[in-house]
Design a protein around this motif. Structure first.
Motif, mmCIF file in Angstrom:
data_model
loop_
_atom_site.group_PDB
_atom_site.id
_atom_site.type_symbol
_atom_site.label_atom_id
_atom_site.label_comp_id
_atom_site.label_asym_id
_atom_site.label_seq_id
_atom_site.Cartn_x
_atom_site.Cartn_y
_atom_site.Cartn_z
ATOM 1 N N VAL A 58 0.832 -1.205 0.000
ATOM 2 C CA VAL A 58 0.000 0.000 0.000
ATOM 3 C C VAL A 58 0.864 1.251 0.000
ATOM 4 N N SER A 59 1.969 1.203 0.732
ATOM 5 C CA SER A 59 2.872 2.356 0.758
ATOM 6 C C SER A 59 3.431 2.633 -0.642
ATOM 7 N N SER A 60 3.740 1.559 -1.346
ATOM 8 C CA SER A 60 4.244 1.727 -2.713
ATOM 9 C C SER A 60 3.178 2.338 -3.622
ATOM 10 N N LEU A 61 1.924 1.881 -3.442
ATOM 11 C CA LEU A 61 0.836 2.437 -4.258
ATOM 12 C C LEU A 61 0.623 3.914 -3.956
ATOM 13 N N LEU A 62 0.670 4.276 -2.685
ATOM 14 C CA LEU A 62 0.495 5.685 -2.311
ATOM 15 C C LEU A 62 1.634 6.546 -2.849
ATOM 16 N N GLU A 63 2.839 5.987 -2.842
ATOM 17 C CA GLU A 63 3.982 6.741 -3.384
ATOM 18 C C GLU A 63 3.785 6.996 -4.887
ATOM 19 N N SER A 64 3.247 5.998 -5.563
ATOM 20 C CA SER A 64 2.945 6.192 -6.984
ATOM 21 C C SER A 64 1.884 7.274 -7.170
ATOM 22 N N SER A 65 0.878 7.279 -6.307
ATOM 23 C CA SER A 65 -0.160 8.311 -6.396
ATOM 24 C C SER A 65 0.408 9.693 -6.137
ATOM 25 N N ILE A 66 1.353 9.779 -5.218
ATOM 26 C CA ILE A 66 2.001 11.073 -4.971
ATOM 27 C C ILE A 66 2.754 11.528 -6.225
ATOM 28 N N GLY A 67 3.445 10.594 -6.846
ATOM 29 C CA GLY A 67 4.143 10.948 -8.092
ATOM 30 C C GLY A 67 3.183 11.382 -9.182
ATOM 31 N N ASP A 68 2.035 10.713 -9.288
ATOM 32 C CA ASP A 68 1.028 11.097 -10.284
ATOM 33 C C ASP A 68 0.485 12.486 -10.013
ATOM 34 N N MET A 69 0.172 12.761 -8.741
ATOM 35 C CA MET A 69 -0.383 14.073 -8.390
ATOM 36 C C MET A 69 0.643 15.185 -8.602
ATOM 37 N N ARG A 70 1.905 14.896 -8.281
ATOM 38 C CA ARG A 70 2.962 15.899 -8.490
ATOM 39 C C ARG A 70 3.062 16.241 -9.985
ATOM 40 N N TRP A 71 3.050 15.204 -10.810
ATOM 41 C CA TRP A 71 3.099 15.426 -12.270
ATOM 42 C C TRP A 71 1.863 16.179 -12.744
ATOM 43 N N LEU A 72 0.702 15.799 -12.210
ATOM 44 C CA LEU A 72 -0.556 16.422 -12.627
ATOM 45 C C LEU A 72 -0.545 17.917 -12.336
ATOM 46 N N LEU A 73 -0.063 18.302 -11.162
ATOM 47 C CA LEU A 73 -0.049 19.721 -10.805
ATOM 48 C C LEU A 73 0.960 20.505 -11.641
ATOM 49 N N THR A 74 2.063 19.859 -12.007
ATOM 50 C CA THR A 74 3.079 20.595 -12.774
ATOM 51 C C THR A 74 2.657 20.822 -14.223
ATOM 52 N N ILE A 75 1.860 19.919 -14.815
ATOM 53 C CA ILE A 75 1.491 20.144 -16.220
ATOM 54 C C ILE A 75 0.509 21.306 -16.350
ATOM 55 N N PHE A 76 -0.137 21.673 -15.245
ATOM 56 C CA PHE A 76 -1.041 22.823 -15.277
ATOM 57 C C PHE A 76 -0.340 24.116 -14.876
ATOM 58 N N ASP A 77 0.963 24.019 -14.603
ATOM 59 C CA ASP A 77 1.746 25.202 -14.241
ATOM 60 C C ASP A 77 2.429 25.715 -15.497
ATOM 61 N N SER A 78 1.942 26.827 -16.028
ATOM 62 C CA SER A 78 2.460 27.356 -17.301
ATOM 63 C C SER A 78 3.903 27.810 -17.207
ATOM 64 N N GLU A 79 4.398 28.036 -15.988
ATOM 65 C CA GLU A 79 5.764 28.535 -15.825
ATOM 66 C C GLU A 79 6.765 27.409 -15.584
ATOM 67 N N GLU A 80 6.292 26.186 -15.526
ATOM 68 C CA GLU A 80 7.185 25.063 -15.241
ATOM 69 C C GLU A 80 7.166 24.062 -16.387
ATOM 70 N N THR A 81 8.340 23.657 -16.817
ATOM 71 C CA THR A 81 8.449 22.640 -17.850
ATOM 72 C C THR A 81 8.586 21.267 -17.199
ATOM 73 N N ASN A 82 7.676 20.380 -17.531
ATOM 74 C CA ASN A 82 7.660 19.076 -16.895
ATOM 75 C C ASN A 82 8.024 17.996 -17.905
ATOM 76 N N LEU A 83 9.185 17.402 -17.733
ATOM 77 C CA LEU A 83 9.639 16.353 -18.635
ATOM 78 C C LEU A 83 9.605 14.985 -17.962
ATOM 79 N N SER A 84 9.060 14.927 -16.737
ATOM 80 C CA SER A 84 9.020 13.670 -16.007
ATOM 81 C C SER A 84 7.901 12.773 -16.527
ATOM 82 N N LEU A 85 7.945 11.520 -16.087
ATOM 83 C CA LEU A 85 6.934 10.555 -16.497
ATOM 84 C C LEU A 85 6.155 10.106 -15.259
ATOM 85 N N PRO A 86 4.841 10.286 -15.232
ATOM 86 C CA PRO A 86 4.064 9.888 -14.060
ATOM 87 C C PRO A 86 3.977 8.371 -13.971
ATOM 88 N N PRO A 87 3.939 7.832 -12.767
ATOM 89 C CA PRO A 87 3.841 6.371 -12.629
ATOM 90 C C PRO A 87 2.636 5.781 -13.352
#
Length: 615
Positions: A125-154
């Motif tokens: 479960v901890s691993s799944l939650l960590e993946s969700s954190i990575g997904d949410m971090r990526w999700l918030l950055t793609i909506f930030d027009s001032e930040e370039t996001n080249l990462s890959l969400p889990p």
């Protein structure tokens, strides 16, 4: 999809409310789950250390989810596809976490029953939650027009293109203009690479943001990028129908009439492709009167008035010169007033485009005209409504003048447009009589150019559409009209078999029993010595033999007593060709039988013991 409400139309208050409510509900559930996980973890009576670790992860997730809620509330046109996908995955993982921490509240015997695999479950479960954190971090950055996001969400680790598509579509819909242009160009490149990428862009709601960029942007580069992306996406009937279903046709037509020349080129190419692959799109474009801006733009700076027949009154040369000058000035003025007035609101060609055209490079002007002509060609194919719209304007005259003065793709596209119009007119007597009556200046101008092409051009690519066009109009020519027959007969001896075969097809329409003047036209073909080359055509290949045989049978029916047919041994030729062609084309059985029997009547003396032919 949820984002469609704010892209192409102005939604009602109810629609907006339902959309916002749906998204808010989707985001509120994982937040409530996160609170429950935290509360349940705090009440845990076993595995307290592991529960505390989960709480830290869940609190982090909860903060991110609340940031996402604020973002959704403050963003006018949020691209929600990745939001919903990621939030659904987060919700599932939080639910698993809640189930796990609730087990830790049990004591006694129940505690031992439920805690057998607790350690392994916590790690999973901890691993799944960590993946969700990575997904949410990526999700918030793609909506930030001032930040370039080249990462890959889990969530997209198994399909990296999905994350790329999400990011690009989000940028097209919500980014700054420069970033939107780059994103649209990348979507165009992805769609061009393979069908899977194209399908993914469509499934992830990429069409509407591109239409919005095309419609609302004041940047020509942005409009070109959007049009090119839609062009690469909309190359099959299913996808084109999706563009039509979201009211894309009115947007495209509006942009075509109001944009700069470079944008018009890209948009006209899009119109041509959509009309070519889907008949519903084709008719929608015609109903939106796209033909008007296309004809107006194609014929810009062209005098579309033909001189009237000269009066019987004696007129001096000076008067004629003055009259022609006035006619030209009047026509030019009338044309520019017409294209600037925009009476129907769908096809304005304003002063900006005229000024731009005057200073634009010749190669750019040629490229855009080629695109206009191709769009008219694809729109005309099989469409009675489109052909009427073209012929009811000065479109035929414009096409004739371009065929006369231009070369290359522009000339070819205009020839193909004329061919499509004549093919529709062949099966529609009303259009045929209205557009191609013999005393019509527009019809005469077109026919003059068709004849010129088949007589002067050596390129079969140009000759064939001209031949077909004349053949489609065969029923419009009076009995005494031989101007078309001679050149077509001459082509029966053409070294290009396809050209010779097309000539035979066209002549067959002149002498078909369905043509009221078939007897007179048959005599004309014989007078132009058309029988010898026709006999040679019967010996070439299957297609040439088939059409040559049809033409020869028609000639036999209408001019069976001709010496030319007897001398060429037409009866023997028909019987020989029937043995090779007849079994492959049983529909010719009756025609061959009638032709043989008819020729036998006139040649009975030469063949006293011949029996009636029965294949």
């Amino acid at each position: 999809m949820a984002t469609t409400a704010t892209v192409t139309v102005t939604p009602t208050a109810t629609t907006v409310t339902e959309y916002e409510k749906s998204l808010q509900e989707g985001l509120s559930l994982p937040i409530l789950l996160a609170d429950r996980v935290i509360k349940a973890a705090q009440e845990a009576e076993s595995s307290k250390s592991e529960c505390a670790d989960l709480v830290r992860q869940v609190e982090h997730l909860s903060q991110m989810l609340r940031s996402c809620v604020r973002l959704a509330a403050s963003t006018q046109s949020l691209y929600d596809r990745p939001v919903r996908r990621v939030v659904a995955d987060v919700t599932k993982n939080l639910d698993r976490a809640l189930t796990l921490v609730r087990k830790c509240k049990h004591t006694g015997v129940l505690r031992h029953v439920f805690s057998i695999t607790t350690s392994a479950d916590f790690r999973k479960v901890s691993s799944l939650l960590e993946s969700s954190i990575g997904d949410m971090r990526w999700l918030l950055t793609i909506f930030d027009s001032e930040e370039t996001n080249l990462s890959l969400p889990p969530i997209a680790s198994n399909d990296p293109i999905l994350a790329w598509v999400w990011s690009l579509i989000s940028t097209v819909q919500m980014g700054q203009i420069k970033d939107r242009i780059d994103a649209a160009n990348q979507l165009a490149s992805l769609a061009r690479d393979n069908n899977r990428n194209k399908k993914m862009i469509v499934e992830e709601a990429g069409i509407l943001p591109l239409l919005k960029l095309l419609k609302e942007s004041t940047s020509p580069d942005a409009q070109i990028a959007a049009a090119n992306a839609l062009f690469n996406i909309g190359n099959d009937p299913e996808t084109v129908r999706l563009i039509v279903d979201v009211s894309g046709v009115p947007i495209i037509v509006g942009v075509l009439g109001e944009s700069s020349m470079k944008v018009q080129t890209a948009v006209a190419n899009l119109v041509a492709q959509m009309a070519d692959v889907d008949s519903i799109a084709q008719e929608d474009f015609v109903r939106e009167n796209v033909t008007r801006p296309l004809i107006s733009l194609l014929c810009t700076d062209m005098v579309l008035e033909l001189p009237k027949a000269p009066s019987t009154t004696k007129t001096s040369i000076l008067s004629i010169v003055q009259m022609n000058k006035e006619m030209t000035e009047k026509s030019t003025s009338k044309y520019h007033n017409q294209v600037s007035s925009n009476s129907d609101g769908s096809s304005r060609v304003g002063g900006h485009s005229k000024k731009e055209r005057d200073v634009e490079a010749p190669e750019v002007k040629l490229k855009v005209q080629i695109a206009y002509a191709e769009a008219l060609w694809k729109l005309s194919k099989g469409s009675l409504l489109c052909c009427r719209k073209i012929t009811e304007t000065k479109g035929l005259i414009g096409l004739a003048k371009i065929i006369e003065t231009e070369r290359g793709d522009l000339q070819f596209n205009c020839l193909m447009t004329v061919m499509e119009i004549t093919e529709v007119a062949e099966s529609n007597a009303e259009l045929r009589r209205a557009a191609f009556k013999t005393n019509s200046p527009a019809a005469k101008a077109v026919l003059d150019q068709l004849l010129r092409v088949i007589q002067e051009e050596s390129d079969s690519k140009l000759q064939i559409p001209a031949i077909r066009s004349i053949g489609c109009l065969a029923r419009t020519f009076p009995a005494k009209e031989k101007r078309m027959i001679g050149p077509l007969v001459g082509l029966l001896s053409n070294r290009n078999v396809n050209v010779a075969t097309e000539a035979a097809v066209a002549l067959g329409k002149f002498v078909s029993p369905e043509n009221f003047n078939c007897a007179e036209h048959s005599k004309a073909i014989i007078e132009f010595d058309g029988v010898p080359p026709l006999m040679r055509l019967l010996k070439i290949n299957d297609q040439a033999q088939f059409h040559g045989l049809v033409l020869l049978c028609y000639l036999a029916l209408s001019a069976g007593n001709s010496k030319a047919l007897e001398q060429a041994r037409a009866l023997h030729a028909i019987e020989g060709a029937a043995r090779s062609v007849g079994p492959q084309h049983p529909q010719l059985k009756d025609l061959i039988t009638k032709a043989v029997n008819h020729l036998t009547l006139y040649q009975a003396a030469a063949h006293p013991h011949r029996q009636s032919y029965a294949p």
